[in-house]
Design a protein around this motif. Structure first.
Motif, PDB file in Angstrom:
ATOM      1  N   LYS A   3      69.195 -97.468 -68.696  1.00 28.45           N
ATOM      2  CA  LYS A   3      68.383 -98.263 -67.569  1.00 28.45           C
ATOM      3  C   LYS A   3      67.569 -97.094 -66.711  1.00 28.45           C
ATOM      4  CE  LYS A   3      69.476-102.187 -64.741  1.00 28.45           C
ATOM      5  NZ  LYS A   3      68.930-103.244 -65.596  1.00 28.45           N
ATOM      6  N   VAL A   4      66.284 -97.451 -66.517  1.00 26.07           N
ATOM      7  CA  VAL A   4      65.390 -96.671 -65.915  1.00 26.07           C
ATOM      8  C   VAL A   4      64.890 -97.370 -64.642  1.00 26.07           C
ATOM      9  CG1 VAL A   4      63.581 -95.112 -65.687  1.00 26.07           C
ATOM     10  CG2 VAL A   4      64.747 -95.229 -67.950  1.00 26.07           C
ATOM     11  N   ASN A   5      65.274 -96.952 -63.285  1.00 28.78           N
ATOM     12  CA  ASN A   5      64.517 -97.548 -62.334  1.00 28.78           C
ATOM     13  C   ASN A   5      63.948 -96.590 -61.100  1.00 28.78           C
ATOM     14  OD1 ASN A   5      67.419 -97.174 -61.469  1.00 28.78           O
ATOM     15  ND2 ASN A   5      66.517 -98.162 -59.355  1.00 28.78           N
ATOM     16  N   TYR A   6      62.783 -97.030 -60.702  1.00 29.81           N
ATOM     17  CA  TYR A   6      62.157 -96.096 -59.737  1.00 29.81           C
ATOM     18  C   TYR A   6      62.140 -96.856 -58.479  1.00 29.81           C
ATOM     19  CZ  TYR A   6      60.071 -94.519 -64.172  1.00 29.81           C
ATOM     20  OH  TYR A   6      59.879 -94.340 -65.690  1.00 29.81           O
ATOM     21  N   ASN A   7      62.121 -96.049 -57.540  1.00 25.93           N
ATOM     22  CA  ASN A   7      62.214 -96.446 -56.267  1.00 25.93           C
ATOM     23  C   ASN A   7      60.709 -96.676 -55.711  1.00 25.93           C
ATOM     24  OD1 ASN A   7      64.825 -96.915 -55.312  1.00 25.93           O
ATOM     25  ND2 ASN A   7      65.169 -94.731 -55.178  1.00 25.93           N
ATOM     26  N   GLY A   8      60.337 -97.738 -55.434  1.00 22.92           N
ATOM     27  CA  GLY A   8      58.771 -98.007 -54.960  1.00 22.92           C
ATOM     28  C   GLY A   8      58.868 -97.767 -53.380  1.00 22.92           C
ATOM     29  N   GLN A   9      57.850 -98.601 -52.830  1.00 19.91           N
ATOM     30  CA  GLN A   9      57.437 -98.471 -51.591  1.00 19.91           C
ATOM     31  C   GLN A   9      58.687 -99.106 -50.703  1.00 19.91           C
ATOM     32  OE1 GLN A   9      53.336 -98.600 -50.122  1.00 19.91           O
ATOM     33  NE2 GLN A   9      53.033 -99.451 -52.186  1.00 19.91           N
ATOM     34  N   LYS A  10      58.828 -98.556 -49.524  1.00 17.58           N
ATOM     35  CA  LYS A  10      59.623 -99.082 -48.272  1.00 17.58           C
ATOM     36  C   LYS A  10      58.773 -99.369 -47.253  1.00 17.58           C
ATOM     37  CE  LYS A  10      62.995 -97.864 -51.278  1.00 17.58           C
ATOM     38  NZ  LYS A  10      63.726 -99.099 -52.167  1.00 17.58           N
ATOM     39  N   ILE A  11      58.696-100.358 -47.057  1.00 18.11           N
ATOM     40  CA  ILE A  11      57.595-100.723 -45.896  1.00 18.11           C
ATOM     41  C   ILE A  11      58.386-101.366 -44.825  1.00 18.11           C
ATOM     42  CG2 ILE A  11      55.373-102.122 -45.288  1.00 18.11           C
ATOM     43  CD1 ILE A  11      54.514-101.774 -48.355  1.00 18.11           C
ATOM     44  N   ILE A 109      67.872 -97.818 -46.112  1.00 21.13           N
ATOM     45  CA  ILE A 109      67.089 -98.864 -47.138  1.00 21.13           C
ATOM     46  C   ILE A 109      66.710 -98.217 -48.402  1.00 21.13           C
ATOM     47  CG2 ILE A 109      66.035-100.123 -45.130  1.00 21.13           C
ATOM     48  CD1 ILE A 109      63.544 -98.701 -45.440  1.00 21.13           C
ATOM     49  N   ASN A 112      70.484 -98.868 -51.616  1.00 23.00           N
ATOM     50  CA  ASN A 112      70.985-100.175 -52.021  1.00 23.00           C
ATOM     51  C   ASN A 112      70.135-101.340 -51.910  1.00 23.00           C
ATOM     52  OD1 ASN A 112      72.724-102.435 -52.041  1.00 23.00           O
ATOM     53  ND2 ASN A 112      74.383-101.370 -50.943  1.00 23.00           N
ATOM     54  N   ILE A 113      70.281-102.322 -52.967  1.00 19.51           N
ATOM     55  CA  ILE A 113      69.170-103.241 -53.095  1.00 19.51           C
ATOM     56  C   ILE A 113      69.393-104.352 -52.420  1.00 19.51           C
ATOM     57  CG2 ILE A 113      68.483-102.513 -55.392  1.00 19.51           C
ATOM     58  CD1 ILE A 113      69.937-105.177 -56.414  1.00 19.51           C
ATOM     59  N   SER A 114      70.631-104.411 -51.681  1.00 18.77           N
ATOM     60  CA  SER A 114      70.923-105.723 -51.111  1.00 18.77           C
ATOM     61  C   SER A 114      70.178-105.519 -49.716  1.00 18.77           C
ATOM     62  CB  SER A 114      72.443-105.981 -50.967  1.00 18.77           C
ATOM     63  OG  SER A 114      73.046-104.712 -50.130  1.00 18.77           O
TER      64      SER A 114
END
Lengths: 132, 173
Positions: A3-11, A109, A112-114
């Motif tokens: 699995k590959v996941n990138y952290n995108g923007q946190k706004i 933030i 964790n994705i929750s």
């Protein structure tokens, strides 16, 4: 496959939000866009319908306090009553409250994705504090 | 182009609320890709396993693109009277490779989490439930999407910025 996941923007959006709940209505085939437009015109701010059941509507109203929202309760009831897909069979109930605050400076933030509220509650539990 | 739309939410499934987003998405897909085949599936309930199962069945029919609407916020986690919002977490669990971006309110609530990624060769994106946000995000997707070179980071960034532009004000971390 790994699995590959990138952290995108946190706004963080700096806007105040009041939650308006309307109950005692009968809803079928509601066009939420139509009701949002009608209420935005009435309240002169952004309105987003976020929850609808057969009897209740819940919406976010931005940058107005609960008191300011309810100042025009009569106008809101009229706008809701005139929207296709909504029938007010009894006396419509309106309630407005400010969204519960969560201190975003004290929650991670990124990891964790929750949702933030859950992380904040977890933080409080782990620190044995009571700030809810 | 072979695309599928999966709406989510009990209110859509029951017909309590009209699914205006799917109609918009379909219209835009036909405009941008006149030769496309677009299928709108039966709405999925707000349950993570049901959403994953629905996407998985859809992926097996080999579409190029799956668009899932609704369930992108914090939902019941902030209000007991709201439904669960599990689309974004379902995608994080299901996709092989993805980019995810989030908008939080200053009150700490998760307002929107958009995910863009792949399962095998199928591109999967989600859109927020509110019509104004869904249409803004989908327009941004169409602008960023290049069928010959799909850049999920670029697509995801443009989509989240489009949703953000629909809120009244501002600060990016």
């Amino acid at each position: 496959m790994d699995k590959v996941n990138y952290n995108g923007q946190k706004i963080i959006a700096f806007a105040d939000k009041t939650i308006l709940k309307i109950s005692n209505v009968s809803i079928k085939g509601l066009n939420t866009k139509e009701l949002e437009n009608s209420l935005m015109e009435k309240l002169n701010t952004i309105v987003r319908i976020i929850g609808v059941t057969g009897e209740n509507i819940e919406m976010d109203i931005y940058n107005l306090s609960p008191e300011d929202v309810l100042k025009d309760a009569h106008g809101i009831i009229k706008a809701v009553s005139l929207t296709e897909g909504i029938k007010a069979e009894n006396v419509m109930d309106l309630s407005a409250e400010k969204a519960v605050q969560v201190d975003i400076d004290n929650i991670d933030i990124v990891k964790n994705i929750s949702c933030a509220r859950e992380r904040w509650q977890s933080y409080e539990r782990s620190n044995n504090t009571d700030r809810s | 182009m072979n695309a599928a739309i999966i709406p989510t939410g009990a209110e859509i499934l029951a017909g309590t609320v009209l699914d205006t987003s799917s109609a918009y998405i379909m219209q835009k897909l036909i405009k941008y890709f006149p030769d496309c085949i677009v299928t709108k599936l039966c709405p999925a309930a707000d349950v993570q396993d049901i959403i994953i199962n629905k996407i998985d069945i859809c992926v097996k029919s080999n579409p190029d693109l799956i668009i899932i609407t609704g369930g992108s916020g914090g939902g019941h986690r902030y209000s007991s009277s709201l439904a669960c919002d599990y689309t974004h977490s379902a995608l994080s669990e299901y996709l092989d490779k993805y980019n995810a971006s989030e908008i939080y309110g200053k009150n700490g609530h998760l307002w929107c989490r958009l995910v863009c990624g792949f399962k095998n060769d199928c591109l999967v994106i989600n859109l927020p439930g509110p019509y104004a946000e869904a249409t803004a995000a989908f327009d941004a997707f169409l602008e960023a999407f290049d069928m010959n070179e799909i850049d999920i980071v670029k697509i995801n960034n443009q989509m989240i910025n489009a949703v953000y532009s629909k809120y009244p004000v501002s600060e990016v971390l």
